[in-house]
Write a protein that holds these residues in place. Sequence first.
Motif, PDB file in Angstrom:
ATOM      1  N   ILE A 138      40.939  51.188  41.816  1.00 36.08           N
ATOM      2  CA  ILE A 138      41.601  49.882  40.983  1.00 36.08           C
ATOM      3  C   ILE A 138      43.116  50.164  41.308  1.00 36.08           C
ATOM      4  O   ILE A 138      43.583  48.839  41.389  1.00 36.08           O
ATOM      5  CB  ILE A 138      41.941  50.114  39.481  1.00 36.08           C
ATOM      6  CG1 ILE A 138      40.062  50.985  38.368  1.00 36.08           C
ATOM      7  CG2 ILE A 138      42.435  49.601  38.548  1.00 36.08           C
ATOM      8  CD1 ILE A 138      39.247  49.945  38.706  1.00 36.08           C
ATOM      9  N   LYS A 139      43.875  50.880  41.410  1.00 36.32           N
ATOM     10  CA  LYS A 139      45.218  50.550  42.079  1.00 36.32           C
ATOM     11  C   LYS A 139      44.985  49.907  43.305  1.00 36.32           C
ATOM     12  O   LYS A 139      45.642  49.052  43.649  1.00 36.32           O
ATOM     13  CB  LYS A 139      45.836  51.959  41.894  1.00 36.32           C
ATOM     14  CG  LYS A 139      45.977  52.594  40.918  1.00 36.32           C
ATOM     15  CD  LYS A 139      47.440  51.375  39.452  1.00 36.32           C
ATOM     16  CE  LYS A 139      47.282  52.090  38.676  1.00 36.32           C
ATOM     17  NZ  LYS A 139      48.274  51.451  37.763  1.00 36.32           N
ATOM     18  N   ILE A 140      44.629  50.226  44.668  1.00 37.80           N
ATOM     19  CA  ILE A 140      44.043  50.108  46.147  1.00 37.80           C
ATOM     20  C   ILE A 140      44.111  48.264  44.871  1.00 37.80           C
ATOM     21  O   ILE A 140      43.999  47.178  46.293  1.00 37.80           O
ATOM     22  CB  ILE A 140      42.911  50.271  46.118  1.00 37.80           C
ATOM     23  CG1 ILE A 140      43.687  51.504  46.624  1.00 37.80           C
ATOM     24  CG2 ILE A 140      42.919  49.573  47.538  1.00 37.80           C
ATOM     25  CD1 ILE A 140      42.672  52.388  47.228  1.00 37.80           C
ATOM     26  N   TYR A 141      42.503  47.497  44.351  1.00 34.28           N
ATOM     27  CA  TYR A 141      42.498  46.753  44.097  1.00 34.28           C
ATOM     28  C   TYR A 141      43.750  45.213  43.385  1.00 34.28           C
ATOM     29  O   TYR A 141      44.128  44.623  44.007  1.00 34.28           O
ATOM     30  CB  TYR A 141      40.859  46.561  42.803  1.00 34.28           C
ATOM     31  CG  TYR A 141      40.945  45.388  42.827  1.00 34.28           C
ATOM     32  CD1 TYR A 141      39.521  44.674  44.092  1.00 34.28           C
ATOM     33  CD2 TYR A 141      40.747  44.179  41.827  1.00 34.28           C
ATOM     34  CE1 TYR A 141      39.650  43.363  43.481  1.00 34.28           C
ATOM     35  CE2 TYR A 141      40.830  42.658  41.612  1.00 34.28           C
ATOM     36  CZ  TYR A 141      39.864  42.484  41.824  1.00 34.28           C
ATOM     37  OH  TYR A 141      39.152  41.476  42.590  1.00 34.28           O
ATOM     38  N   GLU A 142      44.325  47.022  42.469  1.00 30.21           N
ATOM     39  CA  GLU A 142      44.945  46.086  41.857  1.00 30.21           C
ATOM     40  C   GLU A 142      46.714  44.928  43.009  1.00 30.21           C
ATOM     41  O   GLU A 142      47.236  44.561  42.970  1.00 30.21           O
ATOM     42  CB  GLU A 142      46.251  46.797  40.630  1.00 30.21           C
ATOM     43  CG  GLU A 142      47.536  46.220  40.349  1.00 30.21           C
ATOM     44  CD  GLU A 142      47.704  47.665  38.999  1.00 30.21           C
ATOM     45  OE1 GLU A 142      48.957  47.475  39.640  1.00 30.21           O
ATOM     46  OE2 GLU A 142      46.737  48.594  38.907  1.00 30.21           O
ATOM     47  N   HIS A 143      47.120  46.417  44.074  1.00 25.61           N
ATOM     48  CA  HIS A 143      47.707  46.007  44.896  1.00 25.61           C
ATOM     49  C   HIS A 143      47.538  44.887  46.190  1.00 25.61           C
ATOM     50  O   HIS A 143      48.102  43.959  46.007  1.00 25.61           O
ATOM     51  CB  HIS A 143      48.137  47.089  45.899  1.00 25.61           C
ATOM     52  CG  HIS A 143      48.760  47.723  46.981  1.00 25.61           C
ATOM     53  ND1 HIS A 143      48.806  46.502  47.891  1.00 25.61           N
ATOM     54  CD2 HIS A 143      50.172  47.627  46.572  1.00 25.61           C
ATOM     55  CE1 HIS A 143      49.740  46.537  49.233  1.00 25.61           C
ATOM     56  NE2 HIS A 143      51.074  47.168  48.057  1.00 25.61           N
ATOM     57  N   GLN A 144      45.847  44.630  46.089  1.00 26.05           N
ATOM     58  CA  GLN A 144      46.247  43.675  46.532  1.00 26.05           C
ATOM     59  C   GLN A 144      45.299  42.506  45.960  1.00 26.05           C
ATOM     60  O   GLN A 144      46.851  41.140  46.779  1.00 26.05           O
ATOM     61  CB  GLN A 144      44.913  43.310  47.963  1.00 26.05           C
ATOM     62  CG  GLN A 144      43.261  43.440  46.952  1.00 26.05           C
ATOM     63  CD  GLN A 144      42.680  42.228  46.087  1.00 26.05           C
ATOM     64  OE1 GLN A 144      42.738  41.796  47.283  1.00 26.05           O
ATOM     65  NE2 GLN A 144      42.514  42.001  44.886  1.00 26.05           N
ATOM     66  N   ALA A 145      45.247  42.458  44.827  1.00 22.05           N
ATOM     67  CA  ALA A 145      46.303  41.188  43.704  1.00 22.05           C
ATOM     68  C   ALA A 145      47.456  40.522  44.086  1.00 22.05           C
ATOM     69  O   ALA A 145      47.936  39.630  43.392  1.00 22.05           O
ATOM     70  CB  ALA A 145      45.307  41.214  42.212  1.00 22.05           C
ATOM     71  N   HIS A 146      48.123  41.905  43.818  1.00 19.18           N
ATOM     72  CA  HIS A 146      49.787  41.722  43.697  1.00 19.18           C
ATOM     73  C   HIS A 146      50.396  41.321  44.613  1.00 19.18           C
ATOM     74  O   HIS A 146      50.786  39.624  45.033  1.00 19.18           O
ATOM     75  CB  HIS A 146      50.413  42.880  43.828  1.00 19.18           C
ATOM     76  CG  HIS A 146      52.042  42.791  43.380  1.00 19.18           C
ATOM     77  ND1 HIS A 146      52.476  42.215  42.532  1.00 19.18           N
ATOM     78  CD2 HIS A 146      52.319  43.370  44.643  1.00 19.18           C
ATOM     79  CE1 HIS A 146      54.025  42.170  42.843  1.00 19.18           C
ATOM     80  NE2 HIS A 146      54.430  43.192  44.068  1.00 19.18           N
TER      81      HIS A 146
END
Length: 168
Positions: A138-146
């Motif tokens: 989830i954090k990796i997905y959040e990172h790319q979205a940011h």
Amino acid sequence: MKKKFTLLALVLFIVSNAQSTLNELVEDWQRSKKHSVAIINSMPENKLSFKPSEETRTFAEEFFHIVGANYGMSSTVFEVENIGKGFSKDLTKENLLKQVEDSYNFVIKNLGSFDADKFNDQIKMFGKYDITKGRALIKIYEHQAHHKSKAIVIQRVSGETSPNYMLF
């Protein structure tokens, strides 16, 4: 006997939920890849190096940052080789698209074969954060979205229009 059946049902429910979550993550990553490609395609090649101020990254640098993180962070979770080390940062739209697509494909491929039973396994991210593999995903997905959002802001400040968000 009833306790054993209840425990088995609970375990199957948890594994089923983890697999469902993984399936949804694959869909989200595929959609995010499509959105990233649309954003890059809507930016003129001569503005890939645009940045609104000295202390910010350029449009392309935001996406190259996503590429490195997609490979690096996810290879930790999936326990596979980081094949993205030393990827090309040639400043052409063709190369930027290739690197972005390849990094998303790397995550999607590994998510597709990820064992849902490992969703709650503990790992150490960046040598200091103890989290589950599921939370790390989830954090990796959040990172790319940011960082994709930051690229959109840079794109708009440059005078260009971004494509609409692709929620589903």
